[in-house]
Design a protein around this motif. Structure first.
Motif, PDB file in Angstrom:
ATOM      1  N   CYS A 173       0.882  -1.161   0.000  1.00  0.00           N
ATOM      2  CA  CYS A 173       0.000   0.000   0.000  1.00  0.00           C
ATOM      3  C   CYS A 173       0.924   1.216   0.000  1.00  0.00           C
ATOM      4  N   CYS A 174       1.103   1.794  -1.180  1.00  0.00           N
ATOM      5  CA  CYS A 174       2.073   2.888  -1.298  1.00  0.00           C
ATOM      6  C   CYS A 174       1.478   4.244  -0.941  1.00  0.00           C
ATOM      7  N   SER A 175       0.158   4.308  -0.805  1.00  0.00           N
ATOM      8  CA  SER A 175      -0.451   5.572  -0.364  1.00  0.00           C
ATOM      9  C   SER A 175      -0.359   5.645   1.158  1.00  0.00           C
ATOM     10  N   HIS A 214       4.740   0.176   2.411  1.00  0.00           N
ATOM     11  CA  HIS A 214       5.307   0.907   1.271  1.00  0.00           C
ATOM     12  C   HIS A 214       6.217  -0.048   0.522  1.00  0.00           C
ATOM     13  N   CYS A 215       6.205   0.017  -0.805  1.00  0.00           N
ATOM     14  CA  CYS A 215       7.019  -0.956  -1.546  1.00  0.00           C
ATOM     15  C   CYS A 215       8.493  -0.534  -1.592  1.00  0.00           C
ATOM     16  N   GLY A 216       8.747   0.765  -1.787  1.00  0.00           N
ATOM     17  CA  GLY A 216      10.132   1.248  -1.846  1.00  0.00           C
ATOM     18  C   GLY A 216      10.936   0.682  -3.009  1.00  0.00           C
ATOM     19  N   ILE A 217      10.241   0.302  -4.046  1.00  0.00           N
ATOM     20  CA  ILE A 217      10.931  -0.367  -5.167  1.00  0.00           C
ATOM     21  C   ILE A 217      11.681   0.657  -6.026  1.00  0.00           C
ATOM     22  N   ALA A 268      11.195   2.378 -10.766  1.00  0.00           N
ATOM     23  CA  ALA A 268      10.939   3.202  -9.588  1.00  0.00           C
ATOM     24  C   ALA A 268       9.446   3.332  -9.312  1.00  0.00           C
ATOM     25  N   CYS A 269       9.065   3.088  -8.058  1.00  0.00           N
ATOM     26  CA  CYS A 269       7.656   3.239  -7.685  1.00  0.00           C
ATOM     27  C   CYS A 269       7.264   4.719  -7.855  1.00  0.00           C
ATOM     28  N   PRO A 270       6.203   5.002  -8.620  1.00  0.00           N
ATOM     29  CA  PRO A 270       5.797   6.391  -8.866  1.00  0.00           C
ATOM     30  C   PRO A 270       5.261   7.095  -7.618  1.00  0.00           C
ATOM     31  N   VAL A 271       5.094   6.340  -6.540  1.00  0.00           N
ATOM     32  CA  VAL A 271       4.622   6.936  -5.285  1.00  0.00           C
ATOM     33  C   VAL A 271       5.763   7.002  -4.264  1.00  0.00           C
ATOM     34  N   CYS A 272       6.372   5.865  -3.964  1.00  0.00           N
ATOM     35  CA  CYS A 272       7.401   5.812  -2.915  1.00  0.00           C
ATOM     36  C   CYS A 272       8.621   6.676  -3.245  1.00  0.00           C
ATOM     37  N   ILE A 273       8.978   6.745  -4.508  1.00  0.00           N
ATOM     38  CA  ILE A 273      10.195   7.501  -4.869  1.00  0.00           C
ATOM     39  C   ILE A 273       9.947   9.016  -4.826  1.00  0.00           C
TER      40      ILE A 273
HETATM   41 ZN   LIG Z   1       5.677   2.075  -3.656  1.00  0.00          ZN
END
Ligand SMILES: [Zn+2]
Length: 322
Positions: free
Chosen positions: A76-78, A88-91, A95-100
């Protein structure tokens, strides 16, 4: 543009609804639920975190990272990503468009500050009803850094017209306050073109002193009374009338977001890469964030969303980018 140099973007936004960003108020004040103010000036503002929070959620919605699965792992990246951010994925790649852009924290050694840094939104033009129609009020402090061509020392009890439409008015009557046009009116008192707001607002704008601006804003906030609904029964709770403040519809805000490149970042030793294997540059970060900002005008920010509040239209998002 250099993709590796941080870039600061100035956004302009207009409230399509009244906006309530609460300060977690008490019953001791004038209203039950006051809004957040800047301590020094007493002017209402929208804190950067109240912009980045919804922007993060909306970017996650648009990019399908709100709640998503990778094999049997659920992310759940939100939001906060669960208790300790573990969802959070932190990928880093792709690149995760949210976490990064917005950052993440998955415990020690595995966290990252977002590449997009949000600053507080301040009131740039505030709408007031006058006998001659609506007028948008601003002040030297509100315009600071936007390149007004003339230094003003506005008298406390007068206004400077900032457009030809207002220029022939000698007085403005705000109902409770009568303002005269300032005498020493130069021809250069014109709003710079780079302030990207609608012409109908520019044409009806005036400048007053910082002190008067604060006074006008604080005297013209919306105060509404509402009834608490008991979630159990769906009926009004007894004695549960409450009042809340809001910044009115038509208010124009400005805020900055600074975008940084992810080129030199490593997450667990891995470089950040976009979906097609390119570097995570400033434009990529900005594009992800602007996907979220674009939804402010339909989904809103702040509290009281269910009471028809919070819609905020960003005026200078590039069409087609998101
Ligand atoms: Zn993420």
């Amino acid at each position: 543009m250099n993709e590796n140099m941080p870039e600061s973007i100035k956004y302009y936004a207009i409230a399509l609804d009244p906006i309530h960003v609460g300060s977690g108020g008490s019953r001791l004040g004038r209203v039950d639920l006051p809004i957040i103010r800047e301590p020094g000036t007493n002017l209402p503002k929208i804190p950067g975190t109240s912009l980045s929070g919804p922007a993060r959620a909306y970017t996650a919605m648009v990019t399908n990272k709100y709640i998503w699965k990778d094999g049997n792992k659920e992310y759940c990246c939100s939001g906060r990503g669960g208790e300790g951010g573990e969802k959070h994925c932190g990928i880093p790649s792709p690149a995760c468009p949210v976490c990064i852009p917005y950052g993440f924290s998955k415990g020690t050694g595995f966290s990252m500050q977002g590449l997009a840094q949000f600053f507080d939104a301040h009131i740039l033009f505030f709408p007031v009803a006058s006998m001659g129609g609506p007028v948008w009020v601003t002040s030297p402090m509100a315009l600071e850094g936007l390149g007004l061509q003339q230094e003003f020392k506005a008298p406390e009890d007068a206004f400077y017209p900032l457009s030809d439409q207002i220029r022939d008015k000698q007085k403005l009557n705000f109902g409770w306050l009568m303002l005269n046009k300032a005498n020493e009116q130069g021809d250069t008192s014109k709003l710079p073109d780079k302030i990207q707001i609608p012409d109908n607002i520019k044409q009806r704008s005036i400048l007053v002193s910082d002190k008067l601006f604060s006074h006008i804003v604080n005297s013209n906030l919306e105060v509404r009374t509402s009834v608490s609904i008991d979630p159990q029964t769906g009926t009004a709770e007894e004695g549960a009338l409450f009042t809340y403040e809001a910044i009115p519809r038509g208010t124009v805000f400005r805020f900055d977001i600074v975008y940084s490149s992810g080129k030199t970042f490593r997450i667990s030793g891995k470089e950040l890469k976009t979906e097609d294997g390119g570097d995570v540059g400033v434009t990529w970060v900005k594009n992800q964030v602007e996907k979220g900002l674009g939804l402010f005008e339909t989904l809103g920010i702040g509290g009281m969303g269910t009471r028809g509040m919070g819609k905020l239209k960003i005026l200078n998002l590039k069409k087609g980018d998101c």
